[in-house]
Scaffold this active site. Structure first.
Site, short mmCIF file in Angstrom:
data_model
loop_
_atom_site.label_atom_id
_atom_site.label_comp_id
_atom_site.label_asym_id
_atom_site.label_seq_id
_atom_site.Cartn_x
_atom_site.Cartn_y
_atom_site.Cartn_z
N VAL A 68 0.86 -1.18 0.00
CA VAL A 68 0.00 0.00 0.00
C VAL A 68 0.90 1.23 0.00
O VAL A 68 1.64 1.46 0.95
CB VAL A 68 -0.95 0.02 1.22
CG1 VAL A 68 -1.70 1.36 1.30
CG2 VAL A 68 -1.94 -1.14 1.16
N GLY A 69 0.84 2.00 -1.07
CA GLY A 69 1.67 3.20 -1.17
C GLY A 69 1.20 4.31 -0.26
O GLY A 69 0.04 4.33 0.19
N SER B 65 5.66 -1.73 -0.45
CA SER B 65 5.57 -1.00 -1.71
C SER B 65 6.83 -0.18 -1.95
O SER B 65 7.44 0.35 -1.02
CB SER B 65 4.36 -0.06 -1.68
OG SER B 65 4.36 0.80 -2.80
N GLN C 16 7.93 -5.11 -3.24
CA GLN C 16 7.19 -4.89 -4.48
C GLN C 16 7.88 -3.80 -5.27
O GLN C 16 8.10 -2.69 -4.78
CB GLN C 16 5.75 -4.49 -4.16
CG GLN C 16 4.90 -4.17 -5.37
CD GLN C 16 4.82 -2.68 -5.62
OE1 GLN C 16 5.01 -1.87 -4.72
NE2 GLN C 16 4.55 -2.31 -6.87
N TYR D 71 8.48 -1.14 -8.35
CA TYR D 71 8.20 -0.30 -9.51
C TYR D 71 9.55 0.17 -10.05
O TYR D 71 10.51 0.31 -9.29
CB TYR D 71 7.38 0.93 -9.13
CG TYR D 71 5.94 0.69 -8.80
CD1 TYR D 71 5.07 0.14 -9.74
CD2 TYR D 71 5.43 1.02 -7.55
CE1 TYR D 71 3.73 -0.06 -9.44
CE2 TYR D 71 4.08 0.82 -7.24
CZ TYR D 71 3.25 0.29 -8.18
OH TYR D 71 1.92 0.08 -7.89
N THR E 39 4.84 -5.62 -10.17
CA THR E 39 3.51 -5.17 -10.53
C THR E 39 3.51 -4.72 -11.98
O THR E 39 4.30 -3.86 -12.38
CB THR E 39 3.07 -4.01 -9.61
OG1 THR E 39 3.03 -4.48 -8.26
CG2 THR E 39 1.69 -3.50 -9.99
N ARG F 294 -7.83 8.61 -10.69
CA ARG F 294 -8.61 8.50 -9.46
C ARG F 294 -9.23 9.87 -9.18
O ARG F 294 -8.57 10.78 -8.68
CB ARG F 294 -7.72 8.03 -8.33
CG ARG F 294 -7.10 6.66 -8.64
CD ARG F 294 -5.86 6.35 -7.86
NE ARG F 294 -5.12 5.26 -8.50
CZ ARG F 294 -3.89 4.90 -8.19
NH1 ARG F 294 -3.23 5.54 -7.23
NH2 ARG F 294 -3.30 3.91 -8.83
N LYS G 17 2.39 -9.65 -10.27
CA LYS G 17 1.11 -9.15 -9.74
C LYS G 17 0.44 -8.23 -10.76
O LYS G 17 1.10 -7.39 -11.37
CB LYS G 17 1.36 -8.37 -8.44
CG LYS G 17 0.14 -7.73 -7.80
CD LYS G 17 0.54 -7.04 -6.50
CE LYS G 17 -0.63 -6.37 -5.82
NZ LYS G 17 -1.09 -5.18 -6.56
N SER H 251 -5.08 -9.65 -9.93
CA SER H 251 -5.26 -8.33 -9.32
C SER H 251 -5.63 -7.31 -10.37
O SER H 251 -5.10 -7.33 -11.49
CB SER H 251 -3.97 -7.90 -8.61
OG SER H 251 -4.06 -6.57 -8.14
N HIS I 31 -5.46 -4.09 -9.20
CA HIS I 31 -4.91 -2.96 -8.45
C HIS I 31 -5.99 -2.33 -7.56
O HIS I 31 -6.03 -1.11 -7.35
CB HIS I 31 -4.34 -1.90 -9.40
CG HIS I 31 -3.09 -1.24 -8.89
ND1 HIS I 31 -1.83 -1.60 -9.29
CD2 HIS I 31 -2.92 -0.23 -8.01
CE1 HIS I 31 -0.94 -0.84 -8.69
NE2 HIS I 31 -1.58 0.01 -7.89
N ASP J 171 -6.01 -10.59 -4.96
CA ASP J 171 -6.39 -9.49 -4.08
C ASP J 171 -7.59 -8.78 -4.69
O ASP J 171 -8.02 -9.09 -5.80
CB ASP J 171 -5.22 -8.52 -3.84
CG ASP J 171 -4.80 -7.73 -5.09
OD1 ASP J 171 -5.59 -7.60 -6.05
OD2 ASP J 171 -3.65 -7.24 -5.11
N GLY K 54 -11.10 -6.35 -3.05
CA GLY K 54 -12.45 -6.43 -2.51
C GLY K 54 -12.62 -7.22 -1.25
O GLY K 54 -13.75 -7.40 -0.76
N GLY L 254 -5.38 -5.33 1.22
CA GLY L 254 -4.82 -3.99 1.17
C GLY L 254 -5.63 -3.01 1.99
O GLY L 254 -5.27 -2.67 3.11
#
Length: 399
Positions: A88-89, A116, A137, A139, A165, A174, A263, A285, A287, A318, A320, A341
């Protein structure tokens, strides 16, 4: 009993939604909506949760399960129950303890934590905080050289697996974030913060802890050569230049000798490609509904991926998950374990480490109760016979 433990008591915090409400009260709207929100119309975010209602249990009657084991192994490491904490970022914005607090709570609960790249605490400190498995994880923020530096640090610190990821070619839209001032909150301009100050000042507890922690943290695990740790505000722009491709897995394997988990997969074809590229496990996933909207909810995509990999690698999932029954349904449909998450991040935002611990306690108890009520002896004995799925799900593409 301390005030914090009383606030998180079993009488007051019964389920994950209670922690969500507590988090909403404690942190500013910008921070809460960053955690709580999804991409665009948030249809995938909603479907991730709703779809669990489409799967019904088929319990066995007249079965007494005196000894019910929830332990399982994921990528060769034993965990106390089939759920790990997902990356979780921006966790340190939710609570100063951030990733260290979450990792410590996971370790004390006997399960694993995934750190993350977009984290405010140094990876060495996060690993040292946990008694359990800790994965990193990755990036590719900051470029290949910065990533290789992080992998070397993770290896030396004792991280036991690497999570790649693959669903973030660009950051998702978002819509809550620009409306609620997430970017001004992170940025240096006081003038830009002015419209959002009343909301921030309405959360004095969070504000005091945020200021005492030094304000907006840098990304301690993205060290750009010649520049030092990346500023947190640079992430969205950097993601557009940091997409992971299948070709990248080849040089990543040269820098990382341990297990690699891929992922962000929703199709059988991508899962088979991950197997071909040497993945030890895959994570179904989307995301958390935060990237591309209007994609399949992950529980719906799970059977296709399970069928595609044909037992060659472990399948995790992952998206929900808010109750132990959700975890059990995922296991019945072929997942080895799940990643949670938001379910623990609500606890982190609400109360730091004790909040994460309460989230794990709730989910663990939920899983044990559900497995017993199904008349099953262990989490590892769960299979498709314990659930009824909609008829259309049997038409999944498996080739």
């Amino acid at each position: 009993m301390t005030a914090a433990s009383h606030a998180l008591s079993a009488e007051r915090i019964v389920n994950i939604e209670d922690l969500r409400r507590m988090a909403r009260w404690r942190v500013p709207k910008a921070v809460f909506d960053y955690l709580d929100g999804g991409a665009e119309a948030e249809s995938t975010l909603r479907e991730n949760c709703r779809v669990f209602g489409d799967v019904l249990f088929r319990p066995r009657g007249a079965v007494a399960s005196v000894d019910c084991s929830l332990k399982t192994q994921v990528v060769g490491q034993q965990i106390s129950f089939p759920a790990m904490l997902a990356p979780v970022g921006y966790s340190r914005l939710m609570h100063p303890g951030g990733e260290v607090a979450a990792a410590r709570a996971a370790g004390e609960a006997g399960t694993g934590y995934i750190l993350s790249t977009i984290s405010g605490h140094k990876l060495e400190n996060v690993k040292a905080a946990s008694q359990g498995p800790v994965w990193y994880q990755l990036y590719l923020l900051g470029g290949r050289e910065a990533a290789e530096g992080a992998l070397d640090r993770a290896r030396r610190a004792g991280f036991s697996a690497l999570v790649i990821t693959v669903d973030t070619a660009v950051a998702g839209m978002r819509e809550r974030d620009p409306r609620n001032g997430m970017k001004p909150l992170l940025g240096p301009s006081l003038f830009a913060k002015i419209p959002y100050l009343p909301e921030i000042l309405a959360h004095p507890g969070w504000l005091a802890s945020f200021l005492l922690d030094g304000g907006v943290p840098k990304l301690e695990n993205i060290v750009v050569p010649g520049k030092g740790p990346m500023e947190l505000i640079d992430v969205a722009a950097a993601l557009a230049q940091a997409a992971v491709t299948w070709n990248d897995l080849r040089w990543i394997r040269e820098s990382w000798s341990g297990p690699i988990v891929v992922k962000g997969l929703l199709t059988g074809d991508d899962a088979k490609r991950a197997v071909d590229e040497g993945a030890a496990a895959v994570v179904v996933s989307n995301h958390g509904g935060r990237q591309l909207d209007s994609v399949s909810p992950t529980l719906r995509a799970l059977p296709e991926v399970v069928a595609a990999v044909k037992g060659q690698v472990e399948v995790l999932m992952d998206g929900g998950i808010r109750r132990g029954a959700d975890i059990v349904k995922a296991l019945c449909l072929g997942a080895r374990a799940v990643l949670v998450g938001r379910a623990y991040a609500y606890g982190l935002a609400a109360a730091g480490q004790p909040g994460v611990a309460r989230a794990l306690e709730i989910l663990h108890a939920d899983v044990e109760r559900t497995v017993r009520l199904l008349g099953c002896c262990s989490a590892e004995a769960l299979d498709r016979s314990y659930v009824e799925v909609p008829r259309a799900w049997n038409l999944e593409r498996t080739g």
